[in-house]
Design an enzyme around this catalytic site. Structure first.
Site: not given
Ligand code: F0G
Length: 467
Positions: A82, A134-135, A224, A226, A267, A458
């Site tokens: 843990y 990004f969304d 960001d 990614a 990604k 969507h």
């Protein structure tokens, strides 16, 4: 002055894959009649299809990559304690080595990192400027009462304009926003590569410029990251002064201008799950850590199993391998160029992780309110069992105040290429399928909502054909 060497890239040399296949996964193409039935049952929403009914799945490049033997070997070394897992140590070391940040908070994926960061950095009413959020990034900013404002250069919204760094921030848009009220800016976020803009890179010149502005105004600057490695590859390929730099050197330089990053490891770090926040400021780390424990998990696992952290630690290095990146970017470009040569309208230049087809130009007779790009996605599935995704009107949703549909400037179908998964023959097949749809495009009719989901429409809405 702009320090960019740029020419349209056409390939003289074939680039061969820098790996071979050790494990395979069976795929099959179900008959056309069945595809027609499956998509009708799915309410013409490609998210509701079962993956066994799909031949080539280009829905996303997120979590769909093929891990290496080295990563799978790491999976067996998972320490599932843990607290204090050795795999977390390896992750910390990898982040320090690849990105240069001192502190790491692991999260279950990118949006977990966004949630934790935004809860601390944003006060209600504050603004977060960026190139194109990004969304999930936008949604998390709005969820804590912030406003996400896109400040990408104008060319980012023009599908046909060639620009080597279409992901760049428009400096004057950013400065105007900051000058209105510098204290109202929570932080600045640069997304590399710019996914919603077509996987377009951001130049180091632009990053440096934004860094200077952020510093002058005392505003934190985050990335960001990614697709940190694909962005670095484009810098090496396109920006003057970087041809002889290694990808790890470029990644380090990109990160050196940042206060920290949020990362979806699904990604460029080529894992099936995972993410993290990384930063250098101990005080900020101390504020973020309790939120991480609350929402993601203890600070040495953050929602990931030990084995996932090991695969991520190894994947972070593998993502920066230049031979792999050259082949990967070339694969995407191969598909894009082949489509473009056949007259298919695609977003230019071709981005890092996906080819974006301009749905409005492909089906000019289908009104935007009848979802041209979604229509194209449905037709490509029926034609050849290919799954792409709409990045257009359905995704954009409605204006929260007026309730009106938002009609975005770019209405696209994204064909995202998973990493190390498909070969050239698969891409040739994709191309043939899209061309076959193009040949019969005039007969294609659009869609309207059957059920419109009030949020995340969507993912959750269903559609019916326009008569
Ligand atoms: N930032 C960018 C630029 C992304 O592309 C994504 C995800 C995220 C953040 C969120 O990360 O999914 O790990 O929570 N993009 C995926 C896509 C879903 O298909 O482009 P996540």
């Amino acid at each position: 002055m702009r320090q960019i060497a740029w020419c349209t890239l056409t390939y003289i040399f074939m680039i061969y894959p820098p790996y071979k296949i050790k494990v395979i996964e069976k795929i099959s193409l179900i008959p056309r009649k069945e595809r027609e039935e499956r998509i009708r049952e799915a309410g013409y929403n490609l998210f509701s299809l079962q993956s066994k009914d799909i031949y080539i799945d280009l829905l996303t490049d997120s979590g769909t990559g093929a891990m290496s033997d080295n990563q799978w070997a790491g999976i067996m070394l998972g320490d599932e304690s843990y607290a204090g897992s050795i795999n977390f140590k390896h992750l910390e070391e990898a982040v320090k080595s690849v990105m240069g940040f001192k502190y790491v908070l692991p999260t279950h994926q990118g949006r977990g990192a966004e949630q934790v960061l935004d809860k601390i950095l944003i006060k209600s009413g504050q603004v977060v400027p960026g190139n194109m959020h990004f969304d999930t990034t936008r949604a998390h900013i709005e969820n804590v009462g912030g406003r996400a404002i896109d400040c990408a250069i104008e060319e980012a919204y023009q599908p046909d304009t060639e620009n080597p760094f279409k992901g760049n921030i428009d400096i004057s848009k950013l400065e105007n926003l900051i000058n209105k009220d510098p204290k109202n800016i929570a932080y600045i976020l640069i997304t590399v590569t710019c996914n919603n803009g077509g996987g377009q890179p951001v130049s180091l010149e632009n990053i440096r410029h934004v860094h200077e502005i952020a510093k002058k105004n005392n505003i934190p600057l985050f990335v960001d990251a990614a697709r940190y490695a694909e962005n670095a590859f484009f810098i090496k390929e396109r920006e003057v002064g970087y041809k002889n730099k290694s990808i790890p050197e470029i990644v380090k330089e990109m990160m050196s201008y940042m206060d920290g990053c949020t990362v979806s490891a699904k990604k460029d770090a080529i894992t099936n799950i995972g993410g993290f926040i990384a930063l250098n400021d101990k005080k900020l780390y101390n504020k973020l850590a309790p939120k991480n424990v609350l929402f993601e998990g203890f600070i040495t696992y953050g929602g990931m199993a030990g084995r996932d952290m090991e695969a991520l630690a190894r994947g972070l290095f593998e993502g920066t391998d230049e031979d792999y990146l050259r082949y990967r970017i070339d694969q995407v470009r191969y598909l894009g160029e082949k489509l473009s040569n056949a007259g298919i309208p695609i977003m230019k230049p071709i981005g890092g992780h996906a080819v974006f087809i301009n749905g409005r130009a492909f089906l000019p007779h289908v009104k935007q309110e009848n979802f041209s790009s979604q229509t194209l996605c449905v037709e490509c599935y029926i034609e050849g069992g290919i799954r792409g995704v709409e990045v257009g009107t359905i995704l954009a949703g409605r204006n929260q105040k007026t309730g009106e549909n938002i009609y975005p400037k770019l209405d696209l179908m994204r064909l995202a290429i998973p990493r190390r998964v498909y070969c050239r023959e698969h891409l040739d097949y994709v191309c043939e399928t899209v061309i076959n749809v193009y040949k019969r495009r005039e007969k294609i009719k659009g869609f309207e909502f059957d059920f419109e989901s009030p949020t995340l429409r969507h993912f959750l809405s269903t559609f019916k054909k326009v008569k």
